[in-house]
Design an enzyme around this catalytic site. Structure first.
Site, short mmCIF file in Angstrom:
data_model
loop_
_atom_site.label_atom_id
_atom_site.label_comp_id
_atom_site.label_asym_id
_atom_site.label_seq_id
_atom_site.Cartn_x
_atom_site.Cartn_y
_atom_site.Cartn_z
CE1 TYR A 123 -5.17 14.18 -7.14
CE2 TYR A 123 -7.76 14.52 -7.43
CZ TYR A 123 -7.11 14.26 -6.77
OH TYR A 123 -7.26 13.32 -6.13
CB ILE A 138 -1.62 0.03 0.93
CG1 ILE A 138 -1.73 -1.21 1.17
CG2 ILE A 138 -1.83 1.36 1.18
CD1 ILE A 138 -2.56 -1.34 2.26
CG ASN A 182 -4.22 5.49 -0.70
OD1 ASN A 182 -5.18 6.12 -1.01
ND2 ASN A 182 -3.37 6.02 -0.01
CE LYS A 191 -5.20 10.89 -7.68
NZ LYS A 191 -5.64 9.92 -7.47
CB THR A 242 -8.25 12.76 3.88
OG1 THR A 242 -8.28 12.99 2.62
CG2 THR A 242 -8.60 11.10 4.19
N1 LIG Z 1 -9.39 12.67 0.26
C1 LIG Z 1 -10.30 12.93 -0.62
O1 LIG Z 1 -11.62 13.16 -0.73
C2 LIG Z 1 -9.81 12.14 -2.08
C3 LIG Z 1 -11.03 11.94 -3.29
C4 LIG Z 1 -10.75 11.56 -4.95
C5 LIG Z 1 -9.52 10.87 -4.23
N2 LIG Z 1 -8.56 10.77 -3.58
C6 LIG Z 1 -6.78 10.22 -3.93
O2 LIG Z 1 -7.42 9.27 -2.46
C7 LIG Z 1 -6.20 8.54 -2.46
C8 LIG Z 1 -5.53 8.82 -1.16
O3 LIG Z 1 -5.94 10.74 -0.34
P1 LIG Z 1 -5.64 11.32 1.36
O4 LIG Z 1 -7.18 11.98 0.84
O5 LIG Z 1 -5.60 9.73 1.45
O6 LIG Z 1 -5.13 11.74 0.89
P2 LIG Z 1 -3.19 12.20 2.38
O7 LIG Z 1 -4.65 12.87 3.44
O8 LIG Z 1 -2.76 13.37 1.80
O9 LIG Z 1 -2.78 11.08 1.72
C9 LIG Z 1 -2.18 11.33 1.35
C10 LIG Z 1 -0.70 10.30 0.88
O10 LIG Z 1 -0.06 9.74 -0.01
C11 LIG Z 1 1.49 10.35 0.39
N3 LIG Z 1 2.79 10.61 -0.48
C12 LIG Z 1 2.23 12.29 -1.31
N4 LIG Z 1 3.40 11.84 -1.51
C13 LIG Z 1 4.12 11.25 -1.50
C14 LIG Z 1 5.28 10.93 -2.16
N5 LIG Z 1 6.19 11.72 -3.33
N6 LIG Z 1 5.92 10.24 -1.46
C15 LIG Z 1 5.79 8.73 -1.08
N7 LIG Z 1 4.51 9.00 -0.27
C16 LIG Z 1 3.41 10.15 -0.29
C17 LIG Z 1 1.01 10.38 2.27
O11 LIG Z 1 2.78 10.23 2.75
P3 LIG Z 1 4.17 11.07 3.21
O12 LIG Z 1 3.34 12.49 2.82
O13 LIG Z 1 3.91 10.31 3.82
O14 LIG Z 1 4.89 10.24 2.35
C18 LIG Z 1 0.02 10.47 2.71
O15 LIG Z 1 0.22 8.84 2.79
C19 LIG Z 1 -5.15 9.96 -3.49
O16 LIG Z 1 -4.72 8.85 -4.48
C20 LIG Z 1 -5.80 11.08 -3.59
O17 LIG Z 1 -6.53 11.45 -4.80
C21 LIG Z 1 -8.66 11.31 -2.21
#
Ligand SMILES: NC(=O)c1ccc[n+]([C@@H]2O[C@H](COP(=O)([O-])OP(=O)(O)OC[C@H]3O[C@@H](n4cnc5c(N)ncnc54)[C@H](OP(=O)(O)O)[C@@H]3O)[C@@H](O)[C@H]2O)c1
Length: 248
Positions: A154, A6, A87, A158, A188
């Site tokens: 973004y 993951i 993810n 995607k 999040t």
């Molecule tokens: N939240 C929403 O409303 C939403 C809606 C549609 C899609 N999504 C998608 O869901 C997925 C998870 O998002 P989330 O909402 O859980 O976001 P989040 O809380 O910002 O978490 C993002 C995760 O990605 C990791 N990440 C970011 N940049 C990274 C890098 N350079 N190297 C390694 N890891 C990295 C972060 O870990 P570190 O910072 O520790 O590296 C963190 O664990 C994403 O793909 C997002 O596009 C989210």
């Protein structure tokens, strides 16, 4: 033994998924830059083996070494199930294309598209002789199908990820269950970041502020339960982009 790889497991949806699947005869492989020490100790108390890999997914020249390390912790003779969940994701830079430094756009492309695509490639290559169950889940977004003002990279990355999902299904769909998953607006840090934007950079910001105030965001836990179903039950056709609406 079941293995789940993951990315982006340090918080948000990835962390919730690690908690959801980290039960029983399972090994987790968690990739992120931030610490997962507390998460690891909580999950391993339930008897689950957890490996963490501190890795910046914007440094995609290191993907081969990363996957070498992950697969050195997977005994393919003993495993009966291996899943890759792409993810990790990032929104920035936010604002109309042309506004920010080139480096910021490069980073977005690497994290959101290049890294997950190369991870899919490495995963498929390294499991070519494996005869257990294989799953890939690429986390998508509604932005894959809508060009939102301020989210050029973004949305584009995607959309590209959805196409990789479809392409892998055409090439490997008989052997690998491959899915996209759109979690919808989920509570999040990513949503926190969206609400902080100015309307000049992101013109839909007010609707995201309203959604939070109305309490209509999905919880990461609810989304993680759905992702586990997509991965582990044969409810959806391989190659499909599943969304939370498909569970209504
Ligand atoms: N939240 C929403 O409303 C939403 C809606 C549609 C899609 N999504 C998608 O869901 C997925 C998870 O998002 P989330 O909402 O859980 O976001 P989040 O809380 O910002 O978490 C993002 C995760 O990605 C990791 N990440 C970011 N940049 C990274 C890098 N350079 N190297 C390694 N890891 C990295 C972060 O870990 P570190 O910072 O520790 O590296 C963190 O664990 C994403 O793909 C997002 O596009 C989210």
């Amino acid at each position: 033994m079941r293995h789940y790889i993951i990315t982006g497991a340090s918080r948000g949806i990835g962390e919730a998924l690690a908690r959801e699947v980290g039960l029983g005869d399972t090994t987790l492989h968690l990739v992120s830059r931030g610490s997962v020490t507390e998460l690891m100790s909580q999950i391993s108390r339930k008897g689950t083996e957890v490996f963490s890999y501190a890795f910046d997914l914007s440094r995609t020249d290191g993907i081969t070494i990363l996957t070498e390390e992950i697969f050195s912790n997977i005994d393919l003779n003993e495993a009966n199930y291996i899943a890759l969940v792409n993810n990790a994701g990032m929104l920035e830079p936010i604002g109309p294309i042309g506004k920010h430094e080139t480096e910021a756009y490069r980073k977005n492309l690497e994290v959101n598209f290049v890294a997950p695509t190369l991870l899919c490639h490495e995963f498929i290559k390294r499991t070519s002789g494996f005869d257990g169950q294989l799953r890939i889940l690429n986390v998508s977004s509604g932005a894959a199908k809508n060009a939102y003002y301020g989210w050029s990279h973004y949305c584009s990355t995607k959309a590209g990820l959805d196409m990789i999902t479809a392409a892998i299904n055409v090439e490997h769909g008989k052997r690998i269950g491959v899915f996209g998953f759109n979690p919808g607006r989920t509570d999040t840090k990513m949503q926190d970041e969206i609400r902080e934007q100015s309307p000049e950079d992101f013109e839909h910001v007010q609707s995201f502020i309203d959604a939070k105030e109305q309490g209509i965001l999905n919880s990461p836990q609810k989304v993680a339960i759905m992702m586990k179903i997509v991965l582990d039950e044969d409810r959806f056709e391989t190659g499909s982009i599943v969304s939370t609406r498909d569970f209504n």
